[in-house]
Design a protein around this motif. Structure first.
Motif, PDB file in Angstrom:
ATOM      1  N   HIS A 162     -14.513  -1.548  -0.124  1.00 24.03           N
ATOM      2  CA  HIS A 162     -14.424  -0.361  -0.989  1.00 24.03           C
ATOM      3  C   HIS A 162     -14.253   0.843  -0.075  1.00 24.03           C
ATOM      4  O   HIS A 162     -15.134   1.137   0.748  1.00 24.03           O
ATOM      5  CB  HIS A 162     -15.684  -0.226  -1.838  1.00 24.03           C
ATOM      6  CG  HIS A 162     -15.630   0.900  -2.813  1.00 24.03           C
ATOM      7  ND1 HIS A 162     -16.749   1.457  -3.387  1.00 24.03           N
ATOM      8  CD2 HIS A 162     -14.581   1.600  -3.323  1.00 24.03           C
ATOM      9  CE1 HIS A 162     -16.400   2.436  -4.191  1.00 24.03           C
ATOM     10  NE2 HIS A 162     -15.086   2.545  -4.170  1.00 24.03           N
ATOM     11  N   ILE A 163     -13.119   1.540  -0.207  1.00 26.13           N
ATOM     12  CA  ILE A 163     -12.758   2.627   0.698  1.00 26.13           C
ATOM     13  C   ILE A 163     -12.689   3.934  -0.087  1.00 26.13           C
ATOM     14  O   ILE A 163     -11.956   4.045  -1.069  1.00 26.13           O
ATOM     15  CB  ILE A 163     -11.397   2.348   1.367  1.00 26.13           C
ATOM     16  CG1 ILE A 163     -11.435   1.000   2.098  1.00 26.13           C
ATOM     17  CG2 ILE A 163     -11.015   3.475   2.322  1.00 26.13           C
ATOM     18  CD1 ILE A 163     -10.066   0.404   2.350  1.00 26.13           C
ATOM     19  N   THR A 164     -13.466   4.932   0.359  1.00 18.13           N
ATOM     20  CA  THR A 164     -13.464   6.258  -0.261  1.00 18.13           C
ATOM     21  C   THR A 164     -13.030   7.283   0.777  1.00 18.13           C
ATOM     22  O   THR A 164     -13.755   7.512   1.754  1.00 18.13           O
ATOM     23  CB  THR A 164     -14.854   6.634  -0.798  1.00 18.13           C
ATOM     24  OG1 THR A 164     -15.328   5.602  -1.674  1.00 18.13           O
ATOM     25  CG2 THR A 164     -14.812   7.951  -1.545  1.00 18.13           C
ATOM     26  N   PRO A 165     -11.849   7.887   0.625  1.00 15.11           N
ATOM     27  CA  PRO A 165     -11.403   8.888   1.598  1.00 15.11           C
ATOM     28  C   PRO A 165     -12.385  10.048   1.710  1.00 15.11           C
ATOM     29  O   PRO A 165     -13.140  10.339   0.777  1.00 15.11           O
ATOM     30  CB  PRO A 165     -10.052   9.347   1.038  1.00 15.11           C
ATOM     31  CG  PRO A 165      -9.591   8.221   0.176  1.00 15.11           C
ATOM     32  CD  PRO A 165     -10.843   7.644  -0.421  1.00 15.11           C
ATOM     33  N   ALA A 166     -12.370  10.712   2.847  1.00 15.19           N
ATOM     34  CA  ALA A 166     -13.256  11.844   3.078  1.00 15.19           C
ATOM     35  C   ALA A 166     -12.925  12.980   2.114  1.00 15.19           C
ATOM     36  O   ALA A 166     -11.757  13.244   1.824  1.00 15.19           O
ATOM     37  CB  ALA A 166     -13.140  12.324   4.526  1.00 15.19           C
ATOM     38  N   ALA A 167     -13.962  13.652   1.622  1.00  8.88           N
ATOM     39  CA  ALA A 167     -13.753  14.787   0.719  1.00  8.88           C
ATOM     40  C   ALA A 167     -13.123  15.958   1.463  1.00  8.88           C
ATOM     41  O   ALA A 167     -12.376  16.750   0.886  1.00  8.88           O
ATOM     42  CB  ALA A 167     -15.088  15.204   0.108  1.00  8.88           C
ATOM     43  N   LEU A 168     -13.424  16.091   2.754  1.00 10.92           N
ATOM     44  CA  LEU A 168     -12.872  17.124   3.613  1.00 10.92           C
ATOM     45  C   LEU A 168     -12.019  16.446   4.685  1.00 10.92           C
ATOM     46  O   LEU A 168     -12.026  15.215   4.790  1.00 10.92           O
ATOM     47  CB  LEU A 168     -14.009  17.931   4.253  1.00 10.92           C
ATOM     48  CG  LEU A 168     -14.940  18.647   3.272  1.00 10.92           C
ATOM     49  CD1 LEU A 168     -16.123  19.245   4.022  1.00 10.92           C
ATOM     50  CD2 LEU A 168     -14.184  19.739   2.517  1.00 10.92           C
ATOM     51  N   PRO A 169     -11.293  17.210   5.495  1.00 10.29           N
ATOM     52  CA  PRO A 169     -10.556  16.571   6.597  1.00 10.29           C
ATOM     53  C   PRO A 169     -11.477  15.708   7.450  1.00 10.29           C
ATOM     54  O   PRO A 169     -12.659  16.023   7.622  1.00 10.29           O
ATOM     55  CB  PRO A 169     -10.012  17.774   7.383  1.00 10.29           C
ATOM     56  CG  PRO A 169      -9.877  18.857   6.356  1.00 10.29           C
ATOM     57  CD  PRO A 169     -11.032  18.650   5.425  1.00 10.29           C
ATOM     58  N   LEU A 170     -10.948  14.624   7.968  1.00 10.14           N
ATOM     59  CA  LEU A 170     -11.734  13.727   8.800  1.00 10.14           C
ATOM     60  C   LEU A 170     -12.416  14.501   9.928  1.00 10.14           C
ATOM     61  O   LEU A 170     -11.830  15.414  10.512  1.00 10.14           O
ATOM     62  CB  LEU A 170     -10.845  12.643   9.404  1.00 10.14           C
ATOM     63  CG  LEU A 170     -10.148  11.697   8.421  1.00 10.14           C
ATOM     64  CD1 LEU A 170      -9.220  10.750   9.174  1.00 10.14           C
ATOM     65  CD2 LEU A 170     -11.171  10.915   7.623  1.00 10.14           C
ATOM     66  N   THR A 171     -13.654  14.152  10.217  1.00 10.77           N
ATOM     67  CA  THR A 171     -14.445  14.842  11.229  1.00 10.77           C
ATOM     68  C   THR A 171     -14.547  13.989  12.485  1.00 10.77           C
ATOM     69  O   THR A 171     -15.237  12.961  12.481  1.00 10.77           O
ATOM     70  CB  THR A 171     -15.863  15.133  10.699  1.00 10.77           C
ATOM     71  OG1 THR A 171     -15.775  15.857   9.480  1.00 10.77           O
ATOM     72  CG2 THR A 171     -16.661  15.920  11.726  1.00 10.77           C
ATOM     73  N   PRO A 172     -13.874  14.348  13.581  1.00 11.57           N
ATOM     74  CA  PRO A 172     -13.992  13.558  14.812  1.00 11.57           C
ATOM     75  C   PRO A 172     -15.420  13.580  15.343  1.00 11.57           C
ATOM     76  O   PRO A 172     -16.129  14.577  15.213  1.00 11.57           O
ATOM     77  CB  PRO A 172     -13.037  14.257  15.789  1.00 11.57           C
ATOM     78  CG  PRO A 172     -12.193  15.160  14.961  1.00 11.57           C
ATOM     79  CD  PRO A 172     -13.005  15.522  13.753  1.00 11.57           C
ATOM     80  N   ALA A 223      -4.441   3.966   6.558  1.00 11.58           N
ATOM     81  CA  ALA A 223      -3.685   4.668   5.512  1.00 11.58           C
ATOM     82  C   ALA A 223      -4.553   4.948   4.295  1.00 11.58           C
ATOM     83  O   ALA A 223      -4.503   6.045   3.722  1.00 11.58           O
ATOM     84  CB  ALA A 223      -2.466   3.846   5.119  1.00 11.58           C
ATOM     85  N   LEU A 224      -5.360   3.972   3.881  1.00 13.06           N
ATOM     86  CA  LEU A 224      -6.200   4.161   2.695  1.00 13.06           C
ATOM     87  C   LEU A 224      -7.318   5.170   2.949  1.00 13.06           C
ATOM     88  O   LEU A 224      -7.841   5.770   2.010  1.00 13.06           O
ATOM     89  CB  LEU A 224      -6.765   2.812   2.245  1.00 13.06           C
ATOM     90  CG  LEU A 224      -5.720   1.825   1.708  1.00 13.06           C
ATOM     91  CD1 LEU A 224      -6.366   0.488   1.366  1.00 13.06           C
ATOM     92  CD2 LEU A 224      -4.998   2.403   0.493  1.00 13.06           C
ATOM     93  N   MET A 225      -7.696   5.374   4.223  1.00 19.98           N
ATOM     94  CA  MET A 225      -8.641   6.435   4.564  1.00 19.98           C
ATOM     95  C   MET A 225      -8.085   7.817   4.231  1.00 19.98           C
ATOM     96  O   MET A 225      -8.837   8.765   4.001  1.00 19.98           O
ATOM     97  CB  MET A 225      -8.960   6.393   6.074  1.00 19.98           C
ATOM     98  CG  MET A 225      -9.909   5.298   6.512  1.00 19.98           C
ATOM     99  SD  MET A 225      -9.966   5.091   8.329  1.00 19.98           S
ATOM    100  CE  MET A 225      -9.961   6.791   8.905  1.00 19.98           C
ATOM    101  N   LEU A 226      -6.746   7.917   4.220  1.00 24.01           N
ATOM    102  CA  LEU A 226      -6.083   9.199   3.998  1.00 24.01           C
ATOM    103  C   LEU A 226      -5.487   9.316   2.599  1.00 24.01           C
ATOM    104  O   LEU A 226      -4.787  10.282   2.308  1.00 24.01           O
ATOM    105  CB  LEU A 226      -4.966   9.385   5.037  1.00 24.01           C
ATOM    106  CG  LEU A 226      -5.376   9.289   6.509  1.00 24.01           C
ATOM    107  CD1 LEU A 226      -4.150   9.382   7.403  1.00 24.01           C
ATOM    108  CD2 LEU A 226      -6.385  10.374   6.865  1.00 24.01           C
ATOM    109  N   ALA A 227      -5.730   8.315   1.754  1.00 23.15           N
ATOM    110  CA  ALA A 227      -5.141   8.302   0.413  1.00 23.15           C
ATOM    111  C   ALA A 227      -5.791   9.363  -0.477  1.00 23.15           C
ATOM    112  O   ALA A 227      -6.752  10.033  -0.095  1.00 23.15           O
ATOM    113  CB  ALA A 227      -5.294   6.918  -0.209  1.00 23.15           C
ATOM    114  N   VAL A 253       0.819  -1.214   0.000  1.00 25.07           N
ATOM    115  CA  VAL A 253       0.000   0.000   0.000  1.00 25.07           C
ATOM    116  C   VAL A 253       0.851   1.262   0.000  1.00 25.07           C
ATOM    117  O   VAL A 253       0.484   2.264  -0.621  1.00 25.07           O
ATOM    118  CB  VAL A 253      -0.961  -0.019   1.209  1.00 25.07           C
ATOM    119  CG1 VAL A 253      -1.571   1.356   1.462  1.00 25.07           C
ATOM    120  CG2 VAL A 253      -2.074  -1.042   0.977  1.00 25.07           C
ATOM    121  N   CYS A 254       1.993   1.224   0.675  1.00 22.00           N
ATOM    122  CA  CYS A 254       2.799   2.447   0.767  1.00 22.00           C
ATOM    123  C   CYS A 254       4.065   2.388  -0.083  1.00 22.00           C
ATOM    124  O   CYS A 254       4.870   3.334  -0.052  1.00 22.00           O
ATOM    125  CB  CYS A 254       3.163   2.749   2.219  1.00 22.00           C
ATOM    126  SG  CYS A 254       4.386   1.634   2.945  1.00 22.00           S
TER     127      CYS A 254
END
Length: 355
Positions: A174-184, A112-116, A65-66
């Motif tokens: 199937h992983i789609t990163p957030a369109a904006l910064p992750l929201t806690p 990691a793929l959440m942040l890709a 992945v990296c």
């Protein structure tokens, strides 16, 4: 990235519970931050220390992945160095030849793929219902909905169940990163109970086994076949043999899933009693997350806190040694502070940006 990627992340694998979680969390943190990882005494707290096949599969998946380089990536190795490259979105296939949990491989690469920089599809083969690992149903019903609340798209499809010792399960993520910064998100209360039910999986076994499990559980929980609270899902071709009894509690703010695997030495009634005891222990507490979800939710939430600069937390029924070890590992790998304090009838976990 806000992290100093030149500073190595050095971990002692004998710390705390001394198992594979330190390795998996360390790999995930290294990929997500770009920091080189150096881990020693891998799984020193286990009867057979070092990298087993399923742990080696996690290392190999991380390297793929990296685009990194790993020294010490071999069976039995107790020392590993990972030099990560840039995380790459894409289509991946990871296979564990044995019945080792393929879902632990997914949990290694997911952060990691959440942040890709794009969508990824991950095909996984191996065990889906294993001792000492989350079953697919737990990830689909309890874990994935929390991840989606961060703004990440996470769709999980079970194509075939895999039980120990045969394995052979198939899962597609199937992983789609957030369109904006992750929201806690804060998860402090369960909310009202909306629904509860049990599934009995027993492919390749006598048909009376799942019925007896469900009947015993129903008597103790007050659940019935007529209300569709006791279910025997259809099995797919060539699944099993294997047995898993699963209880799902849907609350307004959280869904929790509990699982007991059948064993040759246990009767169907004993399996059901063990599961009911686990559910009752959760119900006696006021914590929103059960002990396993409290552990596995910590890293995705910590990444969201790191990337957003905003604190968030959750309550849980208990903090296991596994969870405490994970908290320590995360605090070493990210510029965050993890505080665990008693709350009324529960424990409170607060993750905040490091000062």
């Amino acid at each position: 990235m806000k992290e100093n990627t030149s500073t190595p992340l050095t971990l002692d694998g004998s710390t705390g519970e001394g198992g594979g979680q330190i390795l998996r969390t360390g790999l995930a943190l290294s990929m997500a931050t770009g920091r080189p990882l150096h881990i020693t005494r891998i799984r020193a707290g286990r009867p057979k220390p070092g990298l087993m096949r399923q742990h080696l599969a996690c290392v190999q998946a991380a390297v793929a992945v990296c685009g990194g380089q790993a020294d010490g990536a071999e069976l039995g190795s107790q020392t590993l160095q990972l030099t990560p490259g840039a995380v790459r979105a894409g289509d991946y296939r990871f296979q564990i030849a044995t019945a080792g949990s393929c879902l632990l491989v997914l949990q290694t690469v997911l952060p990691a793929l959440m942040l890709a920089d794009g969508e990824s599809r991950v095909q996984l083969s191996g065990g889906t219902h294993n001792p000492m690992a989350p079953p697919f149903d737990f990830l689909e019903r309890a874990f994935a909905p929390l991840v989606r609340r961060l703004g990440v798209g996470l769709d999980l499809q079970l194509q075939r169940r895999g039980f120990y010792p045969a394995g052979g399960g198939e899962v597609l993520a199937h992983i789609t990163p957030a369109a904006l910064p992750l929201t806690p998100v804060n998860v402090l209360e369960r909310g009202p109970l909306m629904n509860g039910w049990a599934d009995a999986l027993a492919p390749g076994l006598a048909r009376n086994i799942p019925y007896r499990e469900l009947e015993t559980l129903g008597q103790r929980m007050g659940w019935t076949f007529e209300a569709d609270q006791l279910r025997q899902p259809a099995t797919r071709q060539n699944e099993g043999p294997g047995n898993a009894l699963i209880a799902t509690l849907e609350y307004a703010h959280i869904t929790e899933v509990f699982c007991q695997l059948g064993e040759r030495s246990l009767s169907a009634e004993q399996v059901a009693k063990r599961l009911v005891d686990e559910v009752r222990a959760y119900q006696r507490s006021s914590g929103a997350l059960g002990p396993h979800l409290a552990d596995q939710w910590m890293l995705p939430l910590a990444l969201a806190v790191w990337r957003s600069g905003r604190a968030a937390g959750y309550t849980c029924t208990e903090v296991t040694q596994h969870t405490a070890t994970n908290a320590q590992t995360i605090a070493q790998g990210l510029p965050v502070r993890v505080q665990i304090t008693p709350a009324e009838g529960a424990m409170h976990v607060e993750i905040s940006p490091a000062p």
